[in-house]
Design a protein around this motif. Structure first.
Motif, PDB file in Angstrom:
ATOM      1  N   GLY A  56      -3.209 -11.337  31.490  1.00 19.60           N
ATOM      2  CA  GLY A  56      -3.312 -11.865  30.142  1.00 19.60           C
ATOM      3  C   GLY A  56      -4.357 -10.752  29.202  1.00 19.60           C
ATOM      4  N   ALA A  57      -4.277 -10.823  27.859  1.00 17.28           N
ATOM      5  CA  ALA A  57      -5.292  -9.855  27.368  1.00 17.28           C
ATOM      6  C   ALA A  57      -6.807 -10.517  27.130  1.00 17.28           C
ATOM      7  CB  ALA A  57      -4.787  -9.631  25.956  1.00 17.28           C
ATOM      8  N   ILE A  58      -7.646  -9.601  27.222  1.00 20.16           N
ATOM      9  CA  ILE A  58      -9.043 -10.145  27.014  1.00 20.16           C
ATOM     10  C   ILE A  58      -9.528  -9.359  25.743  1.00 20.16           C
ATOM     11  CG2 ILE A  58      -9.331 -10.518  29.208  1.00 20.16           C
ATOM     12  CD1 ILE A  58     -11.268  -7.891  29.201  1.00 20.16           C
ATOM     13  N   THR A  59     -10.334 -10.191  24.836  1.00 15.94           N
ATOM     14  CA  THR A  59     -10.857  -9.618  23.653  1.00 15.94           C
ATOM     15  C   THR A  59     -12.494  -9.341  23.911  1.00 15.94           C
ATOM     16  OG1 THR A  59      -9.413 -10.734  22.186  1.00 15.94           O
ATOM     17  CG2 THR A  59     -11.455  -9.982  21.220  1.00 15.94           C
ATOM     18  N   ILE A  60     -12.731  -8.205  23.586  1.00 14.71           N
ATOM     19  CA  ILE A  60     -14.083  -7.741  23.854  1.00 14.71           C
ATOM     20  C   ILE A  60     -14.984  -7.917  22.598  1.00 14.71           C
ATOM     21  CG2 ILE A  60     -15.871  -5.771  24.428  1.00 14.71           C
ATOM     22  CD1 ILE A  60     -13.417  -4.504  25.755  1.00 14.71           C
ATOM     23  N   LEU A  67      -7.832  -7.287  13.707  1.00 12.66           N
ATOM     24  CA  LEU A  67      -8.546  -5.807  14.304  1.00 12.66           C
ATOM     25  C   LEU A  67      -9.295  -6.570  15.271  1.00 12.66           C
ATOM     26  CD1 LEU A  67      -9.412  -3.919  11.239  1.00 12.66           C
ATOM     27  CD2 LEU A  67      -7.384  -3.522  12.830  1.00 12.66           C
ATOM     28  N   SER A  68      -9.345  -6.035  16.672  1.00 15.05           N
ATOM     29  CA  SER A  68     -10.092  -6.483  17.776  1.00 15.05           C
ATOM     30  C   SER A  68     -10.269  -5.419  18.790  1.00 15.05           C
ATOM     31  CB  SER A  68      -9.339  -7.531  18.338  1.00 15.05           C
ATOM     32  OG  SER A  68      -8.277  -7.492  18.874  1.00 15.05           O
ATOM     33  N   LEU A  69     -11.138  -5.518  19.581  1.00 16.04           N
ATOM     34  CA  LEU A  69     -11.125  -4.323  20.695  1.00 16.04           C
ATOM     35  C   LEU A  69     -10.792  -5.228  21.940  1.00 16.04           C
ATOM     36  CD1 LEU A  69     -12.383  -1.592  21.396  1.00 16.04           C
ATOM     37  CD2 LEU A  69     -14.512  -2.502  22.061  1.00 16.04           C
ATOM     38  N   ALA A  70      -9.883  -4.968  22.378  1.00 14.16           N
ATOM     39  CA  ALA A  70      -9.139  -6.061  23.182  1.00 14.16           C
ATOM     40  C   ALA A  70      -8.391  -5.001  24.498  1.00 14.16           C
ATOM     41  CB  ALA A  70      -7.847  -6.988  22.750  1.00 14.16           C
ATOM     42  N   LEU A  71      -8.257  -5.454  25.625  1.00 15.73           N
ATOM     43  CA  LEU A  71      -7.727  -4.908  26.838  1.00 15.73           C
ATOM     44  C   LEU A  71      -6.792  -5.727  27.490  1.00 15.73           C
ATOM     45  CD1 LEU A  71     -10.891  -3.738  28.661  1.00 15.73           C
ATOM     46  CD2 LEU A  71      -9.464  -2.463  27.121  1.00 15.73           C
ATOM     47  N   HIS A  72      -5.607  -5.022  27.820  1.00 20.78           N
ATOM     48  CA  HIS A  72      -4.435  -5.747  28.444  1.00 20.78           C
ATOM     49  C   HIS A  72      -3.989  -4.657  29.557  1.00 20.78           C
ATOM     50  CE1 HIS A  72      -0.055  -7.086  27.974  1.00 20.78           C
ATOM     51  NE2 HIS A  72      -0.644  -7.970  28.998  1.00 20.78           N
ATOM     52  N   ALA A 125      -5.618  -0.255  27.032  1.00 17.75           N
ATOM     53  CA  ALA A 125      -5.725  -0.646  25.437  1.00 17.75           C
ATOM     54  C   ALA A 125      -4.668  -1.820  25.363  1.00 17.75           C
ATOM     55  CB  ALA A 125      -5.735   0.495  24.763  1.00 17.75           C
ATOM     56  N   ASP A 126      -5.041  -2.785  24.639  1.00 20.80           N
ATOM     57  CA  ASP A 126      -4.099  -3.975  24.265  1.00 20.80           C
ATOM     58  C   ASP A 126      -3.466  -3.686  22.983  1.00 20.80           C
ATOM     59  OD1 ASP A 126      -2.771  -6.618  24.530  1.00 20.80           O
ATOM     60  OD2 ASP A 126      -4.234  -7.075  22.959  1.00 20.80           O
ATOM     61  N   PHE A 128      -3.273  -0.976  18.914  1.00 25.98           N
ATOM     62  CA  PHE A 128      -3.517   0.291  18.429  1.00 25.98           C
ATOM     63  C   PHE A 128      -4.899   0.973  18.343  1.00 25.98           C
ATOM     64  CE2 PHE A 128      -0.350   2.986  16.163  1.00 25.98           C
ATOM     65  CZ  PHE A 128      -1.326   4.278  15.975  1.00 25.98           C
ATOM     66  N   LEU A 129      -5.749  -0.102  17.918  1.00 24.87           N
ATOM     67  CA  LEU A 129      -7.387   0.201  17.401  1.00 24.87           C
ATOM     68  C   LEU A 129      -8.147   0.397  18.560  1.00 24.87           C
ATOM     69  CD1 LEU A 129      -9.526   0.401  15.612  1.00 24.87           C
ATOM     70  CD2 LEU A 129      -9.938  -2.163  15.781  1.00 24.87           C
ATOM     71  N   THR A 130      -7.840  -0.192  19.813  1.00 22.67           N
ATOM     72  CA  THR A 130      -8.520  -0.067  20.931  1.00 22.67           C
ATOM     73  C   THR A 130      -8.046   1.347  21.344  1.00 22.67           C
ATOM     74  OG1 THR A 130      -8.317  -2.515  21.395  1.00 22.67           O
ATOM     75  CG2 THR A 130      -9.031  -0.842  23.147  1.00 22.67           C
ATOM     76  N   MET A 131      -6.888   1.619  21.396  1.00 21.26           N
ATOM     77  CA  MET A 131      -6.527   2.904  22.079  1.00 21.26           C
ATOM     78  C   MET A 131      -7.092   4.116  21.362  1.00 21.26           C
ATOM     79  SD  MET A 131      -2.519   4.362  22.658  1.00 21.26           S
ATOM     80  CE  MET A 131      -2.211   4.684  20.735  1.00 21.26           C
ATOM     81  N   TYR A 132      -7.132   3.767  19.967  1.00 17.80           N
ATOM     82  CA  TYR A 132      -7.408   4.999  19.073  1.00 17.80           C
ATOM     83  C   TYR A 132      -8.893   5.294  19.289  1.00 17.80           C
ATOM     84  CZ  TYR A 132      -8.530   7.820  15.084  1.00 17.80           C
ATOM     85  OH  TYR A 132      -8.666   8.766  14.020  1.00 17.80           O
ATOM     86  N   LEU A 133      -9.668   4.179  19.285  1.00 15.22           N
ATOM     87  CA  LEU A 133     -11.112   4.325  19.697  1.00 15.22           C
ATOM     88  C   LEU A 133     -11.437   5.025  21.000  1.00 15.22           C
ATOM     89  CD1 LEU A 133     -12.722   0.846  18.417  1.00 15.22           C
ATOM     90  CD2 LEU A 133     -12.839   3.141  17.268  1.00 15.22           C
ATOM     91  N   PHE A 134     -10.790   4.589  22.037  1.00 11.04           N
ATOM     92  CA  PHE A 134     -10.982   5.205  23.192  1.00 11.04           C
ATOM     93  C   PHE A 134     -10.197   6.765  23.390  1.00 11.04           C
ATOM     94  CE2 PHE A 134     -11.666   0.931  25.342  1.00 11.04           C
ATOM     95  CZ  PHE A 134     -12.546   1.075  26.067  1.00 11.04           C
ATOM     96  N   TYR A 135      -9.403   6.901  22.814  1.00 11.88           N
ATOM     97  CA  TYR A 135      -8.467   8.259  22.670  1.00 11.88           C
ATOM     98  C   TYR A 135      -9.784   9.193  21.819  1.00 11.88           C
ATOM     99  CZ  TYR A 135      -4.783  11.151  21.329  1.00 11.88           C
ATOM    100  OH  TYR A 135      -3.812  12.335  21.127  1.00 11.88           O
ATOM    101  N   GLU A 136     -10.287   8.723  20.931  1.00  9.00           N
ATOM    102  CA  GLU A 136     -11.495   9.675  20.074  1.00  9.00           C
ATOM    103  C   GLU A 136     -12.699   9.730  21.021  1.00  9.00           C
ATOM    104  OE1 GLU A 136     -11.038  11.273  16.980  1.00  9.00           O
ATOM    105  OE2 GLU A 136      -9.297  11.017  18.086  1.00  9.00           O
ATOM    106  N   PHE A 137     -13.242   8.837  21.663  1.00  4.81           N
ATOM    107  CA  PHE A 137     -14.216   8.868  22.783  1.00  4.81           C
ATOM    108  C   PHE A 137     -13.980   9.835  23.697  1.00  4.81           C
ATOM    109  CE2 PHE A 137     -17.119   6.211  25.383  1.00  4.81           C
ATOM    110  CZ  PHE A 137     -18.273   7.115  25.499  1.00  4.81           C
ATOM    111  N   LEU A 138     -12.556   9.912  24.062  1.00  9.13           N
ATOM    112  CA  LEU A 138     -12.104  10.997  25.132  1.00  9.13           C
ATOM    113  C   LEU A 138     -12.681  12.171  24.685  1.00  9.13           C
ATOM    114  CD1 LEU A 138     -10.674  11.421  27.839  1.00  9.13           C
ATOM    115  CD2 LEU A 138      -8.349  11.468  26.771  1.00  9.13           C
ATOM    116  N   THR A 139     -12.434  12.581  23.422  1.00  8.74           N
ATOM    117  CA  THR A 139     -12.814  13.995  22.907  1.00  8.74           C
ATOM    118  C   THR A 139     -14.052  14.269  23.090  1.00  8.74           C
ATOM    119  OG1 THR A 139     -11.089  13.773  21.457  1.00  8.74           O
ATOM    120  CG2 THR A 139     -12.543  15.431  21.001  1.00  8.74           C
ATOM    121  N   LEU A 140     -15.058  13.268  22.748  1.00  7.76           N
ATOM    122  CA  LEU A 140     -16.440  13.407  22.788  1.00  7.76           C
ATOM    123  C   LEU A 140     -17.093  13.646  24.349  1.00  7.76           C
ATOM    124  CD1 LEU A 140     -17.532  10.609  20.172  1.00  7.76           C
ATOM    125  CD2 LEU A 140     -17.234  13.162  19.893  1.00  7.76           C
TER     126      LEU A 140
END
Length: 492
Positions: A56-60, A67-72, A125-126, A128-140
Motif C-alpha cells: 500500500g501507498a504511504i503519504t509523507i 499533490l502529495s509526497l508519497a511512496l509505494h 515514488a508513488d 509524478f511529483l515525488t519522482m520528480y523531486l527525488f529525481y532533482e535531488f539526485l542531481t544535487l
C-alpha cells in the motif's frame, strides 16, 4: 509499520550520509566500520520493503488534494530497487580501496551514502511529483562526487552536468504540469492517467508535451543529442562512474521514461502516433551513435561511457515498442547491462589504480599480469557483445523478437540498429581484450610492466562476484523474463 518499512530505506542513508559530512575518520578501517554497515543495513531495509512490506501507498506530506509526497512499492519499483540495493554493496567494497587513490574519502562516502537513499526514493515514488523531486535531488547529491577532485577538468564536467540536468528537468517539469491538469491523478497507474474528456481535441499538443518530457528525462539516460555530460562525467572516480553509468543516474533516467510512458501518458494514447516514432528513431540513432563513437575512443573508461550511451537506448527502444513484451525485454536488458557495465568500469578502474594507464594502446600484454581483471573484463565483455549463451544475447534477442512481433514497421529500424551495434560492440570490446592477451610488440621499454598486477581483494572480489553473477543470469533468461512480465502485470 508498513509506512516505516517503506520510508526507512529512503531516509536512513540520506540522514546517515548527512551526519557523516563533518566526521573525520582516523583511518580507512575506522571509516569502513561505519560506512559498510550503513550500506548493508539499508540494502536489507530496501529488500525487506520490496519483498515483505505491504504494498500500500504511504503519504509523507500532502500539499493539496492532488499533490502529495508519497511512496509505494509496485512491480517496477521491486525490479529497480532490488538492482540498486544489491549492486550498491560491491561498489562500496570496491570504493574502499579505490578511493585511497583519489583522496577526500570522508566527503566522498558521505554523498555516496546519501545517493543510495535518493535512488531508492525514485524507485519507491508513488506519483509524478515525488519522482520528480527525488529525481532533482539526485542531481544535487551526485554533483559533489562528479566534481570530486575539484580541479579544472572536474569543475568543467560538473558545470556541464548541472546545465544538462537543469535543461532536462525543465522539459520533464512540463510533462508533470500537463499530467496534473489533463490526468485523473498524478499517481502512477499502469496504462496511464489521462482523462479522455479533457484530452479530446488536445491530442497533438499532449503528444508534443510527451516528446518534450521524454527528451527531458532522456538527458539523464543520455539520449542523442543530450549525451555530452556522460563522457565528461567519467573524470569522476571509478566507483562514481560505475554508479552513474550503470545504476544510479542513467538508470533513473530510463526508469522515469518508463513511468512517463506506461504509467502517466499511457501506451494506448501514444502507440502508432508520431510521438512513438520519434521515440523509436531517437533510440535507434543513439544505439548506433554510442557504439560508433565507443569504437573510435582509445580511452578505456570513456569508451565504456559511450558504450553506456548505446546500451541505455537498447532499454529505451524496448520501452518505445509500447507492448508488454517490449517493456519486459527492455527491463531485462536494464538488469543485464547494470551488472555487466559496472564490472567493466571496475576493470578499467583496476587498471588505472594499479598502473596509472588509461588508454587502449597502454595495456599491451597486461592480460597475464592482471589475470583476474582481464578475465572478468573478457567474461562480461563477451556478455555485452551478446555472444550466446551469455546474458547480453538473451536481452537483445528478446528486444528484436518483441520489435518484430509488434507489427510496427518503424521498429525494424531499431532491429537494424541492434545488429549494427552488436558488430561495433564486438570490435570495441575485443580490441581491448586482444591487445591485453596478444600484444603486438615483443619488447617494451624497461619499467613498462612495473606495478602491473591485480589489485587487492577489496577490488578483485567484487569483480569475481559480479562476473559470476553475469554468467548465472545468462543461464536463466526465461526465469528473469518471466519476473519482468510479472512485475509489469502487477503479479510480482
Amino acid at each position: 509499520m508498513n509506512a516505516f518499512a517503506i520510508l526507512l530505506p529512503v531516509i536512513f542513508p540520506i540522514i546517515a550520509g548527512a551526519c557523516l559530512l563533518p566526521v573525520k575518520f582516523s583511518d580507512r578501517k575506522a571509516r569502513q566500520k561505519v560506512v559498510l554497515p550503513i550500506i548493508v543495513l539499508n540494502a536489507i531495509f530496501a529488500l525487506y520493503a520490496i519483498f515483505f512490506a505491504d504494498s500500500g501507498a504511504i503519504t509523507i506530506f500532502r500539499f493539496s488534494n492532488r499533490l502529495s509526497l508519497a511512496l509505494h512499492v509496485d512491480g517496477l519499483s521491486k525490479i529497480f530497487g532490488t538492482m540498486v540495493s544489491l549492486l550498491w554493496i560491491p561498489t562500496t567494497i570496491y570504493a574502499f580501496e579505490y578511493m585511497t587513490h583519489e583522496g577526500h574519502e570522508d566527503r566522498f562516502f558521505s554523498f555516496f551514502t546519501m545517493t543510495f537513499g535518493v535512488v531508492i526514493g525514485i524507485a519507491f515514488a508513488d506519483n509524478f511529483l515525488t519522482m520528480y523531486l527525488f529525481y532533482e535531488f539526485l542531481t544535487l547529491v551526485t554533483l559533489p562526487i562528479v566534481m570530486h577532485q575539484f580541479d579544472n577538468k572536474a569543475r568543467h564536467a560538473g558545470k556541464t552536468y548541472v546545465l544538462y540536468m537543469m535543461f532536462g528537468a525543465s522539459l520533464a517539469f512540463i510533462g508533470f504540469v500537463f499530467v496534473l491538469f489533463y490526468g485523473t491523478t498524478t499517481d502512477f497507474v499502469y496504462g496511464g492517467v489521462l482523462n479522455p474528456d479533457l484530452i479530446a481535441g488536445n491530442e497533438q499538443m499532449l503528444r508534443l508535451v510527451f516528446v518534450l518530457a521524454f527528451f527531458g528525462f532522456g538527458v539523464k539516460a543520455a539520449v542523442f543529442p543530450f549525451y555530452r555530460w556522460l563522457p565528461k562525467a567519467s573524470v569522476a572516480p571509478t566507483p562514481v562512474t560505475a554508479l552513474l553509468h550503470a545504476v544510479a543516474v542513467v538508470k533513473s533516467g530510463v526508469f522515469a521514461i518508463i513511468r512517463l510512458t506506461y504509467y502517466a501518458f499511457g501506451t494506448e494514447f501514444l502507440i502508432g502516433t508520431w510521438a512513438q516514432y520519434v521515440m523509436l528513431i531517437a533510440a535507434s540513432i543513439t544505439i548506433v551513435f554510442g557504439s560508433t563513437v565507443a569504437l573510435r575512443t582509445p580511452h578505456i573508461k570513456r569508451r565504456f561511457a559511450y558504450s553506456t550511451i548505446s546500451n541505455l537506448s537498447y532499454i529505451i527502444f524496448g520501452v518505445a515498442i509500447m507492448t508488454p513484451t517490449g517493456l519486459a525485454a527492455g527491463m531485462l536488458h536494464m538488469i543485464y547491462h547494470a551488472v555487466i557495465k559496472i564490472t567493466l568500469f571496475f576493470t578499467a578502474g583496476a587498471i588505472l589504480y594499479k598502473t596509472h594507464r588509461e588508454y587502449l594502446y597502454e595495456v599491451e600484454g597486461f592480460g597475464k599480469l592482471m589475470p583476474i581483471t582481464f578475465a572478468t573484463m573478457a567474461i562480461t565483455g563477451i556478455g555485452l557483445v551478446g555472444v550466446p549463451p551469455f546474458a547480453g544475447f538473451h536481452s537483445k534477442w528478446a528486444l528484436a523478437t518483441a520489435a518484430t512481433a509488434s507489427g510496427n514497421p518503424v521498429t525494424y529500424i531499431g532491429v537494424v540498429a541492434l545488429i549494427l551495434s552488436a558488430l561495433l560492440t564486438a570490435l570495441y570490446i575485443f580490441s581491448i581484450i586482444i591487445r591485453a592477451y596478444f600484444p603486438r610488440e615483443k619488447e617494451y621499454p624497461a619499467g613498462y610492466y612495473d606495478h602491473v598486477s591485480d589489485p587487492n581483494k577489496y577490488m578483485t572480489v567484487p569483480l569475481i562476484v559480479l562476473a559470476a553473477v553475469s554468467i548465472l543470469m545468462g543461464l536463466m533468461p526465461a526465469t528473469l523474463l518471466g519476473i519482468m512480465n510479472d512485475a509489469i502485470m502487477g503479479i510480482l
